[in-house]
Design an enzyme around this catalytic site. Structure first.
Site, PDB file in Angstrom:
ATOM      1  N   ARG A 171       0.611  -0.704   0.066  1.00 37.69           N
ATOM      2  CA  ARG A 171       0.302  -0.037  -0.232  1.00 37.69           C
ATOM      3  C   ARG A 171       0.911   1.079   0.161  1.00 37.69           C
ATOM      4  NH1 ARG A 171      -3.273   1.718   4.432  1.00 37.69           N
ATOM      5  NH2 ARG A 171      -0.644   1.911   5.806  1.00 37.69           N
ATOM      6  N   ARG A 175      -3.179  10.504   1.812  1.00 38.28           N
ATOM      7  CA  ARG A 175      -3.607  11.668   2.352  1.00 38.28           C
ATOM      8  C   ARG A 175      -4.184  12.685   1.788  1.00 38.28           C
ATOM      9  NH1 ARG A 175      -0.640  12.348   7.888  1.00 38.28           N
ATOM     10  NH2 ARG A 175      -0.773  10.219   8.550  1.00 38.28           N
ATOM     11  N   ARG A 248      19.740  -5.150   4.397  1.00 40.13           N
ATOM     12  CA  ARG A 248      20.315  -4.309   3.848  1.00 40.13           C
ATOM     13  C   ARG A 248      21.064  -3.739   4.773  1.00 40.13           C
ATOM     14  NH1 ARG A 248      21.642  -3.354  -0.166  1.00 40.13           N
ATOM     15  NH2 ARG A 248      20.874  -1.340  -0.025  1.00 40.13           N
ATOM     16  N   ARG A 279      18.824   9.632   3.731  1.00 36.96           N
ATOM     17  CA  ARG A 279      18.231  11.157   5.035  1.00 36.96           C
ATOM     18  C   ARG A 279      19.172  11.783   5.482  1.00 36.96           C
ATOM     19  NH1 ARG A 279      13.795   8.148   9.377  1.00 36.96           N
ATOM     20  NH2 ARG A 279      15.437   6.883   9.750  1.00 36.96           N
ATOM     21  N   GLU A 299      23.084   9.168   6.504  1.00 40.74           N
ATOM     22  CA  GLU A 299      22.295   7.127   6.651  1.00 40.74           C
ATOM     23  C   GLU A 299      22.819   6.879   5.188  1.00 40.74           C
ATOM     24  OE1 GLU A 299      19.018   7.378   9.789  1.00 40.74           O
ATOM     25  OE2 GLU A 299      18.564   6.263   7.636  1.00 40.74           O
ATOM     26  N   TYR A 347      11.415  -7.561  10.945  1.00 39.21           N
ATOM     27  CA  TYR A 347      11.310  -5.861  10.939  1.00 39.21           C
ATOM     28  C   TYR A 347      10.086  -5.627  12.420  1.00 39.21           C
ATOM     29  CZ  TYR A 347      11.485  -1.472  11.015  1.00 39.21           C
ATOM     30  OH  TYR A 347      11.157  -0.222  12.118  1.00 39.21           O
ATOM     31  N   ASP A 349       8.511  -2.754  14.939  1.00 36.66           N
ATOM     32  CA  ASP A 349       8.641  -1.948  15.573  1.00 36.66           C
ATOM     33  C   ASP A 349       9.282  -1.897  16.734  1.00 36.66           C
ATOM     34  OD1 ASP A 349       9.031   0.587  13.378  1.00 36.66           O
ATOM     35  OD2 ASP A 349       6.802   0.284  12.978  1.00 36.66           O
TER      36      ASP A 349
END
Ligand code: FAD
Length: 366
Positions: A171, A175, A248, A279, A299, A347, A349
């Site tokens: 997805r 917004r 990675r 970033r 980064e 991964y 959070d």
């Protein structure tokens, strides 16, 4: 046997589990091969600024239990993540929202934005996306893809979007309000005083031994407890005997600058391919710092090889199948529980790691 639990890894998973175990009257030894607590959420203080050494970390969650749990250990500030994207000297707000669309096309209303996006998608006529590029184009149209997704994603993965599988992007939320809050979660913030203090608080009353690699000393360490919680790499635990799980990696280049405000925002993404980093993080803005100097981290995504710091698991079919084989081996180890992002090759959070560690504690601690 000196301890009820030997916990390998002083990251968030290990620290939450240790805290819960201690509350239940269990004795624990937490070890870590690094020289500090906190795993990847470790912050180092430089000139009064909390520097997120292993990448910027923002706690965001919709789970009230997790939020309340963390608030026992610290107070959170009011930081709201609102990153900005830089594409060839043009600045765009993220996530993709009415501010982004207005800047891209000079329009004002959601209806105008939807019309442009729909017409770009329709003109491409992609029926079944064959790769990540086609998938992204079919979700957001040409302009958002070309300026804000393509270069960033190619840098992150080190290959062309045409060579990446479509499933990586399921997805791409668009917004249609003027709202730059990156996360949709109910709660978010940064711990006042930094993440390392949170981990220190979790581990109060728990024995900790740093600079200790479990895999290099497992014979002696196994004698200390019959129950082990292991949050290191699952394939390393088994000496990579079935193969190596891929990741990675990221290289961080951190500099102190003699200015009070370098970029005016905590996170700026560089979305063009020609700039080698993805970033720049300006750490003081996570905590509204007013020091006369600043600290930034660039980064640089990179290939990972065995022995380097693993960051993002590459959960493709090949690695997932290999992990599944390791998971079966892990299930046969009666005294060891594998947890956390490296132990479960996932991964995760922070809120999900906390949730998982609390669940495990509830399940096995009596
Ligand atoms: P870790 O923090 O990796 O802890 C594992 C510990 O085990 C490490 O300290 C390691 O040294 C130790 N260890 C490993 N092997 C051994 C061994 N053999 N012997 C002894 N010790 C060992 N989440 C968010 O919610 N918000 C964010 O903004 C966010 N940003 C992120 C940015 C980046 C770049 C990355 C990579 C992740 C980010 N995350 C974020 C995810 C977050 O980092 C993880 O959820 C969390 O750190 C996982 O905790 P953990 O305890 O599972 O693993």
């Amino acid at each position: 046997m000196n301890y009820d639990y030997l916990i390998v890894g002083a990251g968030l998973y290990g620290a939450v589990f240790a805290h819960e175990a201690r509350k239940k009257g269990k004795s624990c030894l937490v070890i870590d091969k690094r020289e500090h607590l906190g795993g990847n959420i470790y912050c180092e203080e430089i000139k009064g600024i909390q520097v997120h050494k292993y990448g910027a970390h923002i706690l965001h969650t919709s789970n009230k239990k997790v939020w309340d749990y963390m608030n026992q250990f610290c107070e959170f500030n009011q930081y709201i993540n609102s990153p900005v994207a830089m594409y060839k000297d043009e600045l765009y707000n993220l996530p993709f929202n009415m501010n982004t669309f207005s800047k891209l096309w000079g329009i004002r209303t959601p209806a105008e934005a939807k019309k442009i996006i729909q017409s770009q998608i329709a003109s491409l006529n992609i029926i079944e996306p064959k790769n990540l590029e086609e998938q992204a184009l079919s979700l957001v149209g040409t302009d958002v893809y070309e300026k804000l997704i393509k270069g960033y994603t190619e840098k992150q993965w080190g290959r062309s979007c045409r060579d990446l599988p479509a499933f990586i992007i399921k997805r791409l939320p668009l917004r249609f309000t003027y709202d730059n809050n990156y996360f949709n979660d109910r709660y978010q913030g940064i711990p006042i005083g930094g993440y390392t203090k949170v981990i220190e608080k979790m581990l109060e009353g728990v024995d900790v031994q740093l600079n200790t690699d479990y895999l290099e000393n497992r014979q002696e360490l196994n004698k200390l407890s019959k129950n082990i919680i292991y949050t290191g790499m699952i394939d390393a635990y088994f000496d990579y005997k079935l193969g190596v799980l891929e990741y990675r990696s990221v290289r961080f280049e951190t500099e102190e600058l003699d200015t009070d405000n370098f970029q005016g925002n905590a996170v700026i993404n560089y979305t063009e391919k020609e700039v080698p980093f993805t970033r720049i993080i300006e750490h003081k803005h996570f905590e509204f710092g007013n020091q006369p100097v600043t600290v930034i981290s660039k980064e640089y995504p990179s290939e990972w090889s065995k022995g380097e710091e693993p960051y993002y698991p590459i959960n493709n079919d090949k690695n997932n199948a290999l992990y599944e084989e390791y998971r079966k081996l892990a299930q046969m180890e009666s005294r060891i529980i594998f947890g956390g992002r490296l132990g479960e090759y996932k991964y995760y959070d922070m809120d999900k790691v906390i949730e998982a560690a609390l669940l495990k504690a509830e399940e096995i601690l009596v």
